[in-house]
Design a protein around this motif. Sequence first.
Motif, PDB file in Angstrom:
ATOM      1  N   ASP A 186       0.782  -1.238   0.106  1.00  0.00           N
ATOM      2  CA  ASP A 186       0.036   0.337  -0.119  1.00  0.00           C
ATOM      3  C   ASP A 186       0.838   1.089   0.109  1.00  0.00           C
ATOM      4  N   GLU A 187       0.401   2.560   0.156  1.00  0.00           N
ATOM      5  CA  GLU A 187       1.094   3.772   0.295  1.00  0.00           C
ATOM      6  C   GLU A 187       0.348   4.619   1.023  1.00  0.00           C
ATOM      7  N   VAL A 188       0.855   5.565   1.586  1.00  0.00           N
ATOM      8  CA  VAL A 188       0.498   6.576   2.514  1.00  0.00           C
ATOM      9  C   VAL A 188       1.134   7.847   1.894  1.00  0.00           C
ATOM     10  N   VAL A 189      -0.148   8.880   1.640  1.00  0.00           N
ATOM     11  CA  VAL A 189       0.227  10.163   0.991  1.00  0.00           C
ATOM     12  C   VAL A 189      -0.208  11.120   2.207  1.00  0.00           C
ATOM     13  N   LEU A 210       5.804   5.997   2.205  1.00  0.00           N
ATOM     14  CA  LEU A 210       5.178   7.332   2.320  1.00  0.00           C
ATOM     15  C   LEU A 210       5.497   8.418   1.370  1.00  0.00           C
ATOM     16  N   THR A 211       4.679   9.150   0.862  1.00  0.00           N
ATOM     17  CA  THR A 211       4.654  10.203  -0.117  1.00  0.00           C
ATOM     18  C   THR A 211       4.317  11.358   0.635  1.00  0.00           C
ATOM     19  N   VAL A 212       4.771  12.517   0.554  1.00  0.00           N
ATOM     20  CA  VAL A 212       4.652  13.913   0.921  1.00  0.00           C
ATOM     21  C   VAL A 212       4.298  14.802  -0.047  1.00  0.00           C
ATOM     22  N   ILE A 242       9.087  13.130  -2.030  1.00  0.00           N
ATOM     23  CA  ILE A 242       8.365  14.786  -1.734  1.00  0.00           C
ATOM     24  C   ILE A 242       8.088  15.204  -3.166  1.00  0.00           C
ATOM     25  N   ILE A 243       6.723  15.407  -3.087  1.00  0.00           N
ATOM     26  CA  ILE A 243       6.067  16.269  -4.098  1.00  0.00           C
ATOM     27  C   ILE A 243       5.622  17.687  -3.763  1.00  0.00           C
ATOM     28  N   SER A 244       6.072  18.580  -4.691  1.00  0.00           N
ATOM     29  CA  SER A 244       5.703  20.000  -4.555  1.00  0.00           C
ATOM     30  C   SER A 244       5.083  20.457  -5.606  1.00  0.00           C
ATOM     31  N   ALA A 245       4.160  21.633  -5.320  1.00  0.00           N
ATOM     32  CA  ALA A 245       3.581  22.444  -6.311  1.00  0.00           C
ATOM     33  C   ALA A 245       4.951  23.414  -6.841  1.00  0.00           C
ATOM     34  N   PRO A 246       4.981  23.873  -8.132  1.00  0.00           N
ATOM     35  CA  PRO A 246       6.102  24.776  -8.498  1.00  0.00           C
ATOM     36  C   PRO A 246       6.248  26.056  -7.491  1.00  0.00           C
ATOM     37  N   ASP A 262      11.423  15.907  -5.008  1.00  0.00           N
ATOM     38  CA  ASP A 262      11.769  14.963  -5.883  1.00  0.00           C
ATOM     39  C   ASP A 262      11.054  15.228  -7.276  1.00  0.00           C
ATOM     40  N   GLU A 263       9.615  15.761  -7.056  1.00  0.00           N
ATOM     41  CA  GLU A 263       8.868  15.924  -8.327  1.00  0.00           C
ATOM     42  C   GLU A 263       8.074  17.240  -8.155  1.00  0.00           C
ATOM     43  N   LEU A 264       7.720  17.867  -9.146  1.00  0.00           N
ATOM     44  CA  LEU A 264       6.889  19.232  -9.207  1.00  0.00           C
ATOM     45  C   LEU A 264       5.556  18.507  -9.679  1.00  0.00           C
ATOM     46  N   LYS A 265       4.403  18.783  -8.884  1.00  0.00           N
ATOM     47  CA  LYS A 265       3.297  18.407  -9.066  1.00  0.00           C
ATOM     48  C   LYS A 265       2.381  18.650  -8.050  1.00  0.00           C
ATOM     49  N   THR A 266       1.006  19.187  -8.221  1.00  0.00           N
ATOM     50  CA  THR A 266       0.177  19.388  -7.005  1.00  0.00           C
ATOM     51  C   THR A 266      -0.550  18.144  -6.612  1.00  0.00           C
ATOM     52  N   SER A 267      -0.817  18.196  -5.422  1.00  0.00           N
ATOM     53  CA  SER A 267      -1.477  16.857  -4.549  1.00  0.00           C
ATOM     54  C   SER A 267      -2.864  16.395  -5.479  1.00  0.00           C
TER      55      SER A 267
END
Length: 339
Positions: free
Chosen positions: A124-127, A157-159, A179-183, A281-286
């Motif tokens: 599974d995964e946790v966000v 775990l993805t944040v 870790i995913i972040s908005a631009p 790690d990546e640029l993307k909105t939740s």
Amino acid sequence: MEFFAEYASFLAKTVTLVVAIVVVLLVFTQLRAKGRSKEPGQLNITHLNDFYQSLQQRLEQAVMDKHRLKAQRKAEAKTAKLDKNAEPKPRLYVLDFEGDLKASATDSLRHEITALLSLATPADEVVLRLESGGGMVHSYGLASSQLARIRQAGIPLTVCIDKVAASGGYMMACIGEKIISAPFAILGSIGVVAQLPNLHRLLKKHEIDFEVLTAGEYKRTLTIFGENTDKGREKFQQDLEITHELFKGFVARYRPQLNIDEIATGEVWLGLAAQEKLLVDELKTSDEYLTERAQHAELYQLHYAQKKSLKERVGLAANVTLDRLILTWWSRLTQQRFW
């Protein structure tokens, strides 16, 4: 005069009655609050796949003609029937953390994590959708330790950060395997700050004495009302440096790819620059990430709602109002602009 005397008597009786009713209501409210405070909260679960599907279907009803919509529904029903015989999809658990200075949301986060760890597996995964500008060291230390439980259980775990994860907020974010972040989200601020006013000279001017009695050389270093010394300042700064080193070591442990000395300066970066610094790690909105994952996993949003007494709800509303007033006042005073 007789009229005024009768009116005053009537007014006094009315005020007395109103005060008595208010007192009775307050006592009753306090009794109910005490009883409710002993009750546990409730874990609310939302199946996000159904939520996303309902949005799509509502739009289809508005823009598609009846014949195409009917054919679409038949195809969806056929697909759903085939999915029943397919392998079950992995689960993705969505948690939300909106941080304040005290990291108050940790009270709910700990129960949400306890619940998902009773069922989740490494498949599974946790966000975690995280928004925080940081706060007290010990409060965010506890919040980070709660997230570490997920990593220790071997569950991915993805944040996701849409607006800000700075200072204690980034301390939590760095625990994520991804870790995913908005631009244009704000990240970083890996530093420690402490500030306090000192009114000693003002008190001295007005011939007001203030004494601090301690047992232990460093029980007090800097004070608000007493006279601060160079030795006290040196010790206080030393404590800040120790805390900063612990902060750096914590981040480096979970993000070994970082050049910790380069980014642990207290600076912040927007998402685009933060990716170059390897803070994300990546640029993307939740929203983008979750809708993509909904194609391949079953998404469940968890929220532990703690029942609050009337006194706590009133206090929370007052704090929110006060925070807004202070922010408005400060922005006008400094003519600060936000974008």
